[in-house]
Design a protein around this motif. Structure first.
Motif, PDB file in Angstrom:
ATOM      1  N   GLU A 113       0.680  -1.123   0.285  1.00 18.67           N
ATOM      2  CA  GLU A 113      -0.151  -0.157  -0.047  1.00 18.67           C
ATOM      3  C   GLU A 113       0.819   1.167   0.084  1.00 18.67           C
ATOM      4  O   GLU A 113       0.528   2.278  -0.502  1.00 18.67           O
ATOM      5  CB  GLU A 113      -1.002   0.049   1.302  1.00 18.67           C
ATOM      6  N   LYS A 114       1.955   1.324   0.568  1.00 20.75           N
ATOM      7  CA  LYS A 114       2.940   2.271   0.579  1.00 20.75           C
ATOM      8  C   LYS A 114       3.506   2.526  -0.568  1.00 20.75           C
ATOM      9  O   LYS A 114       3.770   3.770  -1.015  1.00 20.75           O
ATOM     10  CB  LYS A 114       3.981   2.170   1.803  1.00 20.75           C
ATOM     11  N   ILE A 115       4.181   1.283  -1.093  1.00 18.56           N
ATOM     12  CA  ILE A 115       4.547   1.490  -2.610  1.00 18.56           C
ATOM     13  C   ILE A 115       3.549   2.182  -3.584  1.00 18.56           C
ATOM     14  O   ILE A 115       3.919   2.929  -4.326  1.00 18.56           O
ATOM     15  CB  ILE A 115       4.869   0.058  -3.077  1.00 18.56           C
ATOM     16  N   ILE A 116       2.232   1.644  -3.515  1.00 17.98           N
ATOM     17  CA  ILE A 116       1.146   2.248  -4.422  1.00 17.98           C
ATOM     18  C   ILE A 116       1.234   3.788  -4.248  1.00 17.98           C
ATOM     19  O   ILE A 116       0.794   4.400  -5.301  1.00 17.98           O
ATOM     20  CB  ILE A 116      -0.135   1.609  -4.086  1.00 17.98           C
ATOM     21  N   GLN A 117       1.215   4.194  -3.105  1.00 17.13           N
ATOM     22  CA  GLN A 117       1.147   5.561  -2.659  1.00 17.13           C
ATOM     23  C   GLN A 117       2.377   6.439  -3.276  1.00 17.13           C
ATOM     24  O   GLN A 117       2.057   7.526  -3.920  1.00 17.13           O
ATOM     25  CB  GLN A 117       0.813   5.998  -0.996  1.00 17.13           C
ATOM     26  N   GLN A 118       3.400   5.761  -3.059  1.00 13.00           N
ATOM     27  CA  GLN A 118       4.630   6.308  -3.681  1.00 13.00           C
ATOM     28  C   GLN A 118       4.603   6.320  -5.205  1.00 13.00           C
ATOM     29  O   GLN A 118       4.660   7.653  -5.653  1.00 13.00           O
ATOM     30  CB  GLN A 118       5.759   5.815  -3.055  1.00 13.00           C
ATOM     31  N   ARG A 119       4.324   5.411  -5.725  1.00 15.59           N
ATOM     32  CA  ARG A 119       3.788   5.490  -7.328  1.00 15.59           C
ATOM     33  C   ARG A 119       2.943   6.404  -7.667  1.00 15.59           C
ATOM     34  O   ARG A 119       2.818   7.045  -8.757  1.00 15.59           O
ATOM     35  CB  ARG A 119       3.521   3.883  -7.847  1.00 15.59           C
ATOM     36  N   LYS A 120       1.868   6.446  -7.117  1.00 16.83           N
ATOM     37  CA  LYS A 120       0.798   7.221  -7.421  1.00 16.83           C
ATOM     38  C   LYS A 120       1.323   9.109  -7.555  1.00 16.83           C
ATOM     39  O   LYS A 120       0.919   9.633  -8.501  1.00 16.83           O
ATOM     40  CB  LYS A 120      -0.290   7.326  -6.128  1.00 16.83           C
ATOM     41  N   GLU A 121       2.345   9.154  -6.839  1.00 15.11           N
ATOM     42  CA  GLU A 121       2.981  10.544  -6.873  1.00 15.11           C
ATOM     43  C   GLU A 121       3.941  10.487  -7.820  1.00 15.11           C
ATOM     44  O   GLU A 121       4.581  11.560  -8.095  1.00 15.11           O
ATOM     45  CB  GLU A 121       3.294  10.835  -5.407  1.00 15.11           C
ATOM     46  N   ALA A 122       4.372   9.510  -8.541  1.00 14.54           N
ATOM     47  CA  ALA A 122       5.405   9.583  -9.698  1.00 14.54           C
ATOM     48  C   ALA A 122       4.768  10.048 -11.100  1.00 14.54           C
ATOM     49  O   ALA A 122       3.846  10.313 -11.145  1.00 14.54           O
ATOM     50  CB  ALA A 122       5.986   8.073  -9.895  1.00 14.54           C
ATOM     51  N   ALA A 123       5.747  10.159 -11.808  1.00 16.78           N
ATOM     52  CA  ALA A 123       5.235  10.718 -13.157  1.00 16.78           C
ATOM     53  C   ALA A 123       4.647   9.673 -13.736  1.00 16.78           C
ATOM     54  O   ALA A 123       4.998   8.373 -14.041  1.00 16.78           O
ATOM     55  CB  ALA A 123       6.560  11.295 -14.064  1.00 16.78           C
ATOM     56  N   ALA A 124       3.630   9.919 -14.499  1.00 18.08           N
ATOM     57  CA  ALA A 124       2.721   9.024 -15.176  1.00 18.08           C
ATOM     58  C   ALA A 124       3.441   7.966 -16.183  1.00 18.08           C
ATOM     59  O   ALA A 124       3.176   7.092 -16.443  1.00 18.08           O
ATOM     60  CB  ALA A 124       1.636   9.550 -15.583  1.00 18.08           C
ATOM     61  N   ASP A 125       4.501   8.951 -16.997  1.00 16.06           N
ATOM     62  CA  ASP A 125       5.037   8.129 -17.907  1.00 16.06           C
ATOM     63  C   ASP A 125       5.875   7.130 -17.429  1.00 16.06           C
ATOM     64  O   ASP A 125       6.702   6.244 -18.192  1.00 16.06           O
ATOM     65  CB  ASP A 125       5.932   9.083 -18.703  1.00 16.06           C
ATOM     66  N   ASN A 126       6.366   7.060 -16.275  1.00 15.03           N
ATOM     67  CA  ASN A 126       7.459   6.037 -15.524  1.00 15.03           C
ATOM     68  C   ASN A 126       6.869   5.213 -14.727  1.00 15.03           C
ATOM     69  O   ASN A 126       7.463   4.176 -14.198  1.00 15.03           O
ATOM     70  CB  ASN A 126       8.638   7.015 -14.688  1.00 15.03           C
ATOM     71  N   SER A 127       5.558   5.217 -14.558  1.00 16.27           N
ATOM     72  CA  SER A 127       4.902   4.264 -13.506  1.00 16.27           C
ATOM     73  C   SER A 127       3.554   3.750 -14.131  1.00 16.27           C
ATOM     74  O   SER A 127       2.665   4.811 -14.208  1.00 16.27           O
ATOM     75  CB  SER A 127       4.714   4.905 -12.044  1.00 16.27           C
ATOM     76  N   TYR A 128       3.117   2.554 -14.283  1.00 16.32           N
ATOM     77  CA  TYR A 128       1.924   2.044 -14.330  1.00 16.32           C
ATOM     78  C   TYR A 128       0.829   2.461 -13.450  1.00 16.32           C
ATOM     79  O   TYR A 128      -0.157   2.806 -13.725  1.00 16.32           O
ATOM     80  CB  TYR A 128       2.033   0.430 -14.507  1.00 16.32           C
ATOM     81  N   VAL A 129       1.236   2.488 -12.132  1.00 10.59           N
ATOM     82  CA  VAL A 129       0.441   2.874 -11.026  1.00 10.59           C
ATOM     83  C   VAL A 129       0.033   4.462 -11.234  1.00 10.59           C
ATOM     84  O   VAL A 129      -1.473   4.750 -11.260  1.00 10.59           O
ATOM     85  CB  VAL A 129       0.892   2.759  -9.550  1.00 10.59           C
ATOM     86  N   ALA A 130       0.870   5.360 -11.597  1.00  6.64           N
ATOM     87  CA  ALA A 130       0.605   6.694 -11.701  1.00  6.64           C
ATOM     88  C   ALA A 130      -0.418   6.849 -13.102  1.00  6.64           C
ATOM     89  O   ALA A 130      -1.120   7.758 -12.813  1.00  6.64           O
ATOM     90  CB  ALA A 130       1.931   7.479 -11.940  1.00  6.64           C
ATOM     91  N   SER A 131      -0.086   6.053 -14.104  1.00  7.66           N
ATOM     92  CA  SER A 131      -0.676   6.317 -15.294  1.00  7.66           C
ATOM     93  C   SER A 131      -2.323   5.891 -15.049  1.00  7.66           C
ATOM     94  O   SER A 131      -3.049   6.714 -15.697  1.00  7.66           O
ATOM     95  CB  SER A 131      -0.078   5.497 -16.241  1.00  7.66           C
ATOM     96  N   LEU A 132      -2.375   4.862 -14.102  1.00  2.00           N
ATOM     97  CA  LEU A 132      -3.837   4.471 -13.871  1.00  2.00           C
ATOM     98  C   LEU A 132      -4.482   5.318 -13.235  1.00  2.00           C
ATOM     99  O   LEU A 132      -5.617   5.674 -13.454  1.00  2.00           O
ATOM    100  CB  LEU A 132      -3.717   2.994 -12.907  1.00  2.00           C
ATOM    101  N   PHE A 133      -3.721   5.966 -12.078  1.00  2.00           N
ATOM    102  CA  PHE A 133      -4.577   7.014 -11.259  1.00  2.00           C
ATOM    103  C   PHE A 133      -4.562   8.049 -12.292  1.00  2.00           C
ATOM    104  O   PHE A 133      -5.863   8.791 -11.840  1.00  2.00           O
ATOM    105  CB  PHE A 133      -3.432   7.496 -10.094  1.00  2.00           C
TER     106      PHE A 133
END
Length: 199
Positions: A113-133
């Motif tokens: 869950e913490k990793i998901i929160q971190q990825r959420k705040e990353a650049a969408a181009d670099n993270s699947y999770v960020a792009s989904l958010f």
């Protein structure tokens, strides 16, 4: 809180130190009445050092304090359980605990869950999770639905690997959905615990 300091000839009681977040046992020390009072005043765990024959606040030299969260006494009133937040390594060897164990939360889902929160705040181009958010709640919910269907399909077959992998995908996307809605898995497990208590 009544503590029986007279139980031992030296007037010291054992104090087990436990990480308040991970429940990992960090170290064992000894306290007299003055050490307990000092711990409560400073909000930093303070022992009576048998080698130095004086009060000793953990971290007074290294800066690796144990920040007090709670003190409990056992049923015989002669042993303390102290819950604290460690600031840095606990052992003088540099280890996280005096048993040379890594002090990490063993619940991987909480880490995820913490990793998901971190990825959420990353650049969408670099993270699947960020792009989904970035695509929004509808897309996230849709992905959960798709993964749920995949689990049902694989459940009807006998391919263990595919079933478990699809189950992992479903759980992963469900954690993303919970985050997107402002909740965590703990909110869900709390409801399950409440239901269990009613039975």
């Amino acid at each position: 809180m009544e503590i029986n300091y007279a139980k031992y000839s030296d007037g010291l009681v054992p104090a087990v130190i436990q990480d308040v977040s991970t429940n990992k046992v960090l170290m064992l020390g000894f306290m007299n009445e003055e050490a307990v009072q000092k711990t409560q005043e400073l909000k930093k765990v303070t022992f009576f050092s048998r080698s130095k024959q004086r009060l000793w606040t953990k971290g007074e030299e290294s800066g690796n304090f144990l920040l007090l969260k709670d003190i409990k006494v056992d049923c015989d009133n002669d042993t303390l359980l102290i819950k604290a937040t460690p600031v840095g390594p606990v052992c003088h060897t540099g280890a996280d605990t005096c048993w040379n164990e890594e002090n990490t939360n063993e619940n991987f889902l909480e880490q995820l869950e913490k990793i998901i929160q971190q990825r959420k705040e990353a650049a969408a181009d670099n993270s699947y999770v960020a792009s989904l958010f970035k695509k929004g709640i509808n897309k996230i919910a849709q992905k959960v639905g798709e993964e749920a269907v995949e689990v049902v399909i694989e459940a009807k077959d006998n391919d263990e690997g595919l079933f478990l992998n699809e189950s992992a995908d479903l759980l992963f996307h469900y954690l993303i959905l919970l985050n997107a809605k402002g909740y965590s898995l703990k909110d869900v497990t709390n409801i399950l615990q409440q239901r269990h208590k009613k039975r």
